[in-house]
Design a protein around this motif. Structure first.
Motif, PDB file in Angstrom:
ATOM      1  N   MET A   1      -9.997  -8.194 -31.869  1.00 37.95           N
ATOM      2  CA  MET A   1     -10.958  -7.713 -33.010  1.00 37.95           C
ATOM      3  C   MET A   1     -11.737  -8.893 -33.476  1.00 37.95           C
ATOM      4  N   THR A   2     -12.871  -8.714 -33.690  1.00 34.15           N
ATOM      5  CA  THR A   2     -13.769  -9.720 -34.212  1.00 34.15           C
ATOM      6  C   THR A   2     -14.683  -9.244 -35.050  1.00 34.15           C
ATOM      7  N   ARG A   3     -15.568 -10.244 -35.851  1.00 35.15           N
ATOM      8  CA  ARG A   3     -16.459  -9.882 -37.067  1.00 35.15           C
ATOM      9  C   ARG A   3     -17.463  -8.835 -36.384  1.00 35.15           C
ATOM     10  N   ALA A   4     -17.702  -9.141 -35.164  1.00 37.50           N
ATOM     11  CA  ALA A   4     -18.955  -8.261 -34.628  1.00 37.50           C
ATOM     12  C   ALA A   4     -18.320  -6.800 -34.730  1.00 37.50           C
ATOM     13  N   HIS A   5     -17.186  -6.636 -34.596  1.00 42.42           N
ATOM     14  CA  HIS A   5     -16.536  -5.165 -34.552  1.00 42.42           C
ATOM     15  C   HIS A   5     -16.569  -4.517 -35.863  1.00 42.42           C
ATOM     16  N   ILE A   6     -16.639  -5.004 -36.844  1.00 42.45           N
ATOM     17  CA  ILE A   6     -16.584  -4.482 -38.045  1.00 42.45           C
ATOM     18  C   ILE A   6     -17.451  -3.288 -38.522  1.00 42.45           C
ATOM     19  N   PRO A   7     -18.927  -3.376 -37.930  1.00 43.17           N
ATOM     20  CA  PRO A   7     -19.680  -2.220 -38.246  1.00 43.17           C
ATOM     21  C   PRO A   7     -19.129  -1.059 -37.505  1.00 43.17           C
ATOM     22  N   GLY A   8     -18.733  -1.123 -36.381  1.00 41.56           N
ATOM     23  CA  GLY A   8     -18.069   0.144 -35.696  1.00 41.56           C
ATOM     24  C   GLY A   8     -17.014   0.676 -36.384  1.00 41.56           C
ATOM     25  N   ILE A   9     -15.934  -0.368 -36.924  1.00 37.89           N
ATOM     26  CA  ILE A   9     -15.150   0.106 -37.591  1.00 37.89           C
ATOM     27  C   ILE A   9     -15.390   0.957 -39.017  1.00 37.89           C
ATOM     28  N   LEU A  10     -16.138   0.188 -39.694  1.00 36.89           N
ATOM     29  CA  LEU A  10     -16.568   1.126 -40.900  1.00 36.89           C
ATOM     30  C   LEU A  10     -17.290   2.079 -40.718  1.00 36.89           C
ATOM     31  N   ALA A  11     -18.244   2.373 -39.402  1.00 34.65           N
ATOM     32  CA  ALA A  11     -18.789   3.438 -39.326  1.00 34.65           C
ATOM     33  C   ALA A  11     -17.897   4.671 -38.934  1.00 34.65           C
ATOM     34  N   MET A  12     -16.819   4.179 -37.850  1.00 35.99           N
ATOM     35  CA  MET A  12     -15.897   5.153 -37.818  1.00 35.99           C
ATOM     36  C   MET A  12     -14.841   5.928 -38.934  1.00 35.99           C
ATOM     37  N   ALA A  13     -14.752   4.827 -39.739  1.00 36.70           N
ATOM     38  CA  ALA A  13     -14.003   5.159 -40.758  1.00 36.70           C
ATOM     39  C   ALA A  13     -14.956   6.135 -41.887  1.00 36.70           C
ATOM     40  N   ALA A  14     -16.120   5.558 -41.812  1.00 34.72           N
ATOM     41  CA  ALA A  14     -16.940   6.516 -42.745  1.00 34.72           C
ATOM     42  C   ALA A  14     -16.958   7.987 -42.370  1.00 34.72           C
ATOM     43  N   VAL A  15     -17.207   8.265 -40.961  1.00 32.22           N
ATOM     44  CA  VAL A  15     -17.318   9.477 -40.220  1.00 32.22           C
ATOM     45  C   VAL A  15     -16.161  10.368 -40.490  1.00 32.22           C
ATOM     46  N   VAL A  16     -14.934   9.681 -40.360  1.00 35.71           N
ATOM     47  CA  VAL A  16     -13.578  10.444 -40.637  1.00 35.71           C
ATOM     48  C   VAL A  16     -13.441  10.864 -41.876  1.00 35.71           C
ATOM     49  N   VAL A  17     -13.671   9.910 -43.009  1.00 33.45           N
ATOM     50  CA  VAL A  17     -13.848  10.435 -44.257  1.00 33.45           C
ATOM     51  C   VAL A  17     -14.641  11.494 -44.652  1.00 33.45           C
ATOM     52  N   ALA A  18     -15.793  11.225 -44.297  1.00 33.20           N
ATOM     53  CA  ALA A  18     -17.117  12.301 -44.660  1.00 33.20           C
ATOM     54  C   ALA A  18     -16.673  13.543 -43.992  1.00 33.20           C
ATOM     55  N   SER A  19     -15.970  13.821 -42.629  1.00 30.45           N
ATOM     56  CA  SER A  19     -15.876  14.838 -42.136  1.00 30.45           C
ATOM     57  C   SER A  19     -14.809  15.742 -42.827  1.00 30.45           C
ATOM     58  N   ASN A  20     -13.481  14.845 -43.106  1.00 31.09           N
ATOM     59  CA  ASN A  20     -12.574  15.488 -43.987  1.00 31.09           C
ATOM     60  C   ASN A  20     -12.909  16.018 -45.248  1.00 31.09           C
ATOM     61  N   ILE A  21     -13.984  15.619 -45.833  1.00 25.27           N
ATOM     62  CA  ILE A  21     -14.558  16.076 -46.938  1.00 25.27           C
ATOM     63  C   ILE A  21     -15.357  17.347 -46.890  1.00 25.27           C
ATOM     64  N   LEU A  22     -16.314  17.119 -45.814  1.00 25.48           N
ATOM     65  CA  LEU A  22     -17.201  18.138 -45.616  1.00 25.48           C
ATOM     66  C   LEU A  22     -16.821  19.503 -45.028  1.00 25.48           C
TER      67      LEU A  22
END
Length: 209
Positions: free
Chosen positions: A1-22
């Motif tokens: 895992m490199t710094r270049a993967h961070i946007p994907g990690i953050l995007a996935m985390a955001a989707v999961v959290v948002a979906s659990n709320i919505l």
């Protein structure tokens, strides 16, 4: 895992959290708002797979799974009007569906990656989304699985009603599953546009860098 993967990690985390709320907020009779955010997880996985390969894509999936488990555990401790916001059956169904469907998506995408650009993301998302819906709604609401959580009364989900209000008589949870599945199919097609744009940008950015 490199710094270049961070946007994907953050995007996935955001989707999961948002979906659990919505998912707590109803939209009409058959859907929740979470039905429109959760499918974005497949877009994130497919972009990571196309740009970085199946290895990083699987790691992003595992991180998303971990975030989902945390959200579910928190939900089981929060009391709503009719009990915990998340029952153990829902938590189990959600986690099992996410992990199975996303890893299946990664595998199918990788197998088809040499075909036309739209083939891999479309096929992998359609199969993954269908698998996700089938596993989640069956584990969470099917009457024959009440032994998973005997104290959780899901008899309401087994009420026999016309499919989506117009079709043959089926348990309510089947209508909920079909509505969710139809949304995922529609979004799988729509997601091809941002997939193409994001992948083109990411690949050109990597080439310049």
């Amino acid at each position: 895992m490199t710094r270049a993967h961070i946007p994907g990690i953050l995007a996935m985390a955001a989707v999961v959290v948002a979906s659990n709320i919505l998912v707590q907020f109803l939209l009409g009779q058959w859907l929740t708002w979470g039905a429109f955010t959760y499918p974005v997880a497949f877009l994130v996985t497919d972009v990571m797979n196309r740009v970085y390969g199946p290895g990083p894509a699987r790691k992003v999936v595992i991180i998303g799974f971990a975030v989902g488990v945390i959200c579910s555990l928190i939900g089981t401790q929060i009391q709503g009007e009719f009990g915990p916001l998340v029952t153990w059956r829902i938590a189990l169904g959600s986690g099992l569906a996410f992990l199975t469907a996303q890893l299946l998506d990664v595998a199918i995408f990788d197998r088809l990656r040499e075909g036309r650009w739209w083939r891999a993301p479309l096929a992998s998302t359609l199969v993954g989304s269908s698998t996700d819906t089938a596993i989640f709604f069956t584990v969470a609401f099917a009457g024959f699985l009440t032994f998973i959580e005997p104290g959780n009364d899901v008899s309401w989900a087994g009420e026999t009603l016309p499919l989506l209000g117009v079709g043959p008589a089926v348990p309510l949870w089947v209508s909920l599953a079909v509505a969710d599945w139809l949304v995922k199919l529609a979004l799988a097609l729509i997601a091809l546009v941002p997939f193409r744009v994001i992948v083109s940008w990411a690949q050109s950015h990597r080439a310049v860098a």
